[in-house]
Design an enzyme around this catalytic site. Structure first.
Site, PDB file in Angstrom:
ATOM      1  N   GLU A  45       0.728  -1.193   0.089  1.00 36.06           N
ATOM      2  CA  GLU A  45       0.037  -0.152   0.182  1.00 36.06           C
ATOM      3  C   GLU A  45       0.722   1.070  -0.117  1.00 36.06           C
ATOM      4  O   GLU A  45       1.382   1.539   0.964  1.00 36.06           O
ATOM      5  CB  GLU A  45      -0.968   0.044   1.247  1.00 36.06           C
ATOM      6  N   CYS A  94      -2.000   9.745   2.455  1.00 35.74           N
ATOM      7  CA  CYS A  94      -1.737   8.941   1.302  1.00 35.74           C
ATOM      8  C   CYS A  94      -2.631   9.445   0.156  1.00 35.74           C
ATOM      9  O   CYS A  94      -2.224   9.493  -1.088  1.00 35.74           O
ATOM     10  CB  CYS A  94      -1.342   7.525   1.303  1.00 35.74           C
TER      11      CYS A  94
HETATM   12  P1  NAD Z   1       8.107   4.961   4.752  1.00 32.90           P
HETATM   13  O1  NAD Z   1       8.114   3.901   3.642  1.00 32.90           O
HETATM   14  O2  NAD Z   1       9.316   5.745   5.190  1.00 32.90           O
HETATM   15  O3  NAD Z   1       8.103   3.844   6.152  1.00 32.90           O
HETATM   16  C1  NAD Z   1       6.941   2.911   6.318  1.00 32.90           C
HETATM   17  C2  NAD Z   1       7.594   1.810   7.237  1.00 32.90           C
HETATM   18  O4  NAD Z   1       8.814   1.105   6.885  1.00 32.90           O
HETATM   19  C3  NAD Z   1       7.873   2.382   8.711  1.00 32.90           C
HETATM   20  O5  NAD Z   1       7.508   1.377   9.636  1.00 32.90           O
HETATM   21  C4  NAD Z   1       9.404   2.266   8.398  1.00 32.90           C
HETATM   22  O6  NAD Z   1      10.368   2.111   9.804  1.00 32.90           O
HETATM   23  C5  NAD Z   1       9.907   1.152   7.564  1.00 32.90           C
HETATM   24  N1  NAD Z   1      10.888   1.579   6.901  1.00 32.90           N
HETATM   25  C6  NAD Z   1      11.575   2.623   6.476  1.00 32.90           C
HETATM   26  N2  NAD Z   1      12.427   2.640   5.962  1.00 32.90           N
HETATM   27  C7  NAD Z   1      12.717   1.062   5.582  1.00 32.90           C
HETATM   28  C8  NAD Z   1      13.828   0.522   4.982  1.00 32.90           C
HETATM   29  N3  NAD Z   1      14.829   0.991   4.354  1.00 32.90           N
HETATM   30  N4  NAD Z   1      13.874  -0.982   4.832  1.00 32.90           N
HETATM   31  C9  NAD Z   1      12.831  -1.406   5.737  1.00 32.90           C
HETATM   32  N5  NAD Z   1      12.013  -0.666   6.340  1.00 32.90           N
HETATM   33  C10 NAD Z   1      11.737   0.652   6.206  1.00 32.90           C
HETATM   34  O7  NAD Z   1       6.963   5.681   4.863  1.00 32.90           O
HETATM   35  P2  NAD Z   1       6.442   6.747   5.745  1.00 32.90           P
HETATM   36  O8  NAD Z   1       7.329   8.079   5.816  1.00 32.90           O
HETATM   37  O9  NAD Z   1       6.112   6.039   7.228  1.00 32.90           O
HETATM   38  O10 NAD Z   1       4.944   6.915   5.271  1.00 32.90           O
HETATM   39  C11 NAD Z   1       4.672   7.986   4.261  1.00 32.90           C
HETATM   40  C12 NAD Z   1       4.515   7.425   2.909  1.00 32.90           C
HETATM   41  O11 NAD Z   1       3.375   5.934   2.880  1.00 32.90           O
HETATM   42  C13 NAD Z   1       4.063   7.909   1.929  1.00 32.90           C
HETATM   43  O12 NAD Z   1       4.446   7.490   0.639  1.00 32.90           O
HETATM   44  C14 NAD Z   1       2.463   7.546   1.731  1.00 32.90           C
HETATM   45  O13 NAD Z   1       1.822   7.937   0.548  1.00 32.90           O
HETATM   46  C15 NAD Z   1       2.433   6.444   1.920  1.00 32.90           C
HETATM   47  N6  NAD Z   1       1.276   5.818   2.736  1.00 32.90           N
HETATM   48  C16 NAD Z   1       0.626   4.911   1.772  1.00 32.90           C
HETATM   49  C17 NAD Z   1      -0.839   4.527   2.463  1.00 32.90           C
HETATM   50  C18 NAD Z   1      -1.693   3.674   1.709  1.00 32.90           C
HETATM   51  O14 NAD Z   1      -2.504   3.235   2.152  1.00 32.90           O
HETATM   52  N7  NAD Z   1      -1.504   3.346   0.334  1.00 32.90           N
HETATM   53  C19 NAD Z   1      -1.102   4.983   3.790  1.00 32.90           C
HETATM   54  C20 NAD Z   1      -0.466   5.792   4.338  1.00 32.90           C
HETATM   55  C21 NAD Z   1       0.945   6.147   4.038  1.00 32.90           C
END
Ligand code: NAD
Length: 470
Positions: A216, A250
């Site tokens: 997602e 998002c």
């Molecule tokens: P992110 O991808 O930075 O982090 C999400 C999760 O992944 C966190 O738990 C983080 O600890 C982990 N993570 C971060 N870097 C990682 C890595 N290198 N390896 C493994 N795990 C890692 O996202 P965010 O900043 O928490 O959220 C924002 C993003 O999420 C935006 O792009 C937004 O559009 C998207 N989002 C999508 C939805 C949806 O339902 N489609 C909902 C909310 C947010």
């Protein structure tokens, strides 16, 4: 093989794996009990603490916490409870003539040990929402929420520890390293919500074990406003959808594509609604949130500076305060195509206004970018609406509205390619955490046995008849 000395989560993973068949064969009543426990915790026991944690982490207004976190999770649970019996039933399907003597059905069996990794913008909703689907489907689950919202993550840990045995559901707190270590383990399914860039890391890790994934993700969700739209009503909804949670959503409208001729009228309508929702001093409005971290605050400020350097015009807002991570709602126009605001997902309270001269130009503009998670259309012209839907691709669309498609549990929620793979919510979430196992039951002589070897001229003819008629 993962070395237990190196990977601190292997032991927990193995404990869950050892109980997988037991949890996987739980009946309807057991799963309903699990869902009821979670519902009671969210709705009653921890409701006040959830609202407090969200206030601390994101300055989230109470009404938003109720509607976008608690209501969403409870809604997902109620929906699952209403339909779980049906979802768990064997699904009978037709059997072709050539298979006479047998019957066919499929059933949803749990995938097994699943990993849920969630982001920070709706910490409870985006962690417990997928958890509801995973529990309904009968899985063992390890959850890793975001490190960016520490109060919410700590409370979720308390809730999970309080409700579940760790061999069924466990929550692991931690930063990227924790995620990386978890991703080394051979999970049966990984449900990830976050950015497209990290989505690629997750999918690469999953490929190592051929774990299935639901991704997602995010990206730039466009909003088209055409000449026929009711501008005041459009602005009312766009400003609500954009600036809720301080734009950290998002599915928030990332930018507006508007007919050149109606731009200034639209900007005026937007200004009116910003003032109506958040007053002329949004900093003291109790209806307006804050940026999650200083890193994201600085990121957004750099986007604004970059746009201004390239000649953009701030139409409204722009006040910031680093100590409270406050950015007042911003409308910005005259953007250079080179500006970061038009090339990166914004995920903050900045709304770029981009003008177009023809609808085809707007469609081409959208199609030149990655496929979005959401695409919104404001128009009164049916043919225009149908044309835009036909000529573009998106995870979801609202017509004369935005964001709300997320809240209908009867609809699949998710993106397409760069904005996501797989769907969630309701039965779609249940399916994401289930293997559809196909079963054929032979109950009498099968007509196909007539075609077993040794082959003869007669069987050759029979094969031709089968191809033609069965
Ligand atoms: P992110 O991808 O930075 O982090 C999400 C999760 O992944 C966190 O738990 C983080 O600890 C982990 N993570 C971060 N870097 C990682 C890595 N290198 N390896 C493994 N795990 C890692 O996202 P965010 O900043 O928490 O959220 C924002 C993003 O999420 C935006 O792009 C937004 O559009 C998207 N989002 C999508 C939805 C949806 O339902 N489609 C909902 C909310 C947010």
């Amino acid at each position: 093989m993962v070395d237990i000395e190196i990977n601190p989560y292997l032991k927990l993973f193995q404990k869950q794996k050892n109980r997988q068949l037991k949890i996987g064969s739980t009946n309807y009543k057991y799963r309903i009990d699990q869902l009821n426990k979670l519902q009671f915790a969210i709705e009653k026991t921890y409701r006040k603490q959830i609202i407090e944690a969200l206030q601390k982490d994101l300055g989230k207004p109470k009404v938003e916490s109720e509607l976008t976190e608690i209501y969403q999770i409870v809604g997902e649970i109620k929906h699952a409870k209403k339909y779980l019996h049906k979802w768990m039933r064997q699904q009978k399907v037709k059997t072709p003539m050539a298979m006479i003597g047998s019957s066919s059905y499929y059933l949803h069996e749990p995938k097994g040990v699943c990993l849920i990794i969630s982001p920070w913008n709706f910490p409870f909703n985006l962690t417990f929402g997928p958890l509801v689907s995973a529990l309904a489907a009968g899985n063992n689950i390890i959850v890793k929420p975001s490190e960016m919202t520490p109060h919410s993550s700590a409370l979720m840990k308390t809730i999970v520890d309080d409700l579940f045995d760790e061999t069924e559901v466990a929550l692991v707190e931690g930063e990227v390293e924790a995620s990386t270590q978890l991703l080394e383990l051979p999970f049966n399914h990984i449900f990830f919500t976050g950015s497209p860039n990290v989505g690629k890391i997750v999918m690469t890790a999953a490929a190592k074990h051929l774990a299935s994934v639901t991704l997602e993700l995010g990206g730039k969700s466009p909003t088209i406003v055409d000449k026929s739209a009711n501008l005041d009503k459009a602005a009312k909804k766009i400003i609500w959808g954009k600036f809720m949670n301080a734009g950290q959503i998002c599915v928030s409208p990332d930018y507006v594509l508007i007919d050149e001729g109606i731009k200034s009228k639209f900007v005026e309508a937007c200004k009116k609604w910003i003032t109506y929702y958040f007053s002329s001093a949004p900093k003291s409005s109790s209806s307006y949130g804050r940026i999650v971290s200083s890193k994201h605050f600085e990121r957004l400020k750099s986007y604004i500076a970059n746009a201004e350097d390239l000649g953009a015009k701030i139409e409204v807002g722009g006040e910031t305060e680093a100590s409270t991570q406050f950015i007042a709602p911003i409308l910005i126009s005259n953007l250079s195509e080179e500006s970061t605001l038009l090339n990166q997902e914004i995920f903050g309270p900045i709304l770029p206004i981009v003008t177009y001269n023809s609808l085809e130009e707007a469609i081409a503009y959208i199609n030149a970018k990655e496929r979005p998670l959401a695409l919104y259309i404001y128009s009164k012209t049916r043919s225009t609406i149908q044309h835009i839907i036909k000529k573009t691709k998106a995870g979801g669309t609202c017509i004369n509205n935005n964001v709300v498609h997320y809240t209908n549990h009867n609809l699949p929620f998710g993106g397409v390619n760069n904005s996501g793979i797989g769907k969630s919510h309701g039965v779609y979430g249940f399916k994401a955490f289930s293997n559809q196992r196909a079963i054929v039951k032979q109950y009498t002589f099968g007509i196909n046995e007539l075609l077993f070897p040794p082959y003869s001229r007669f069987k050759e003819k029979l094969a031709k008849v089968t191809v033609k008629w069965f």
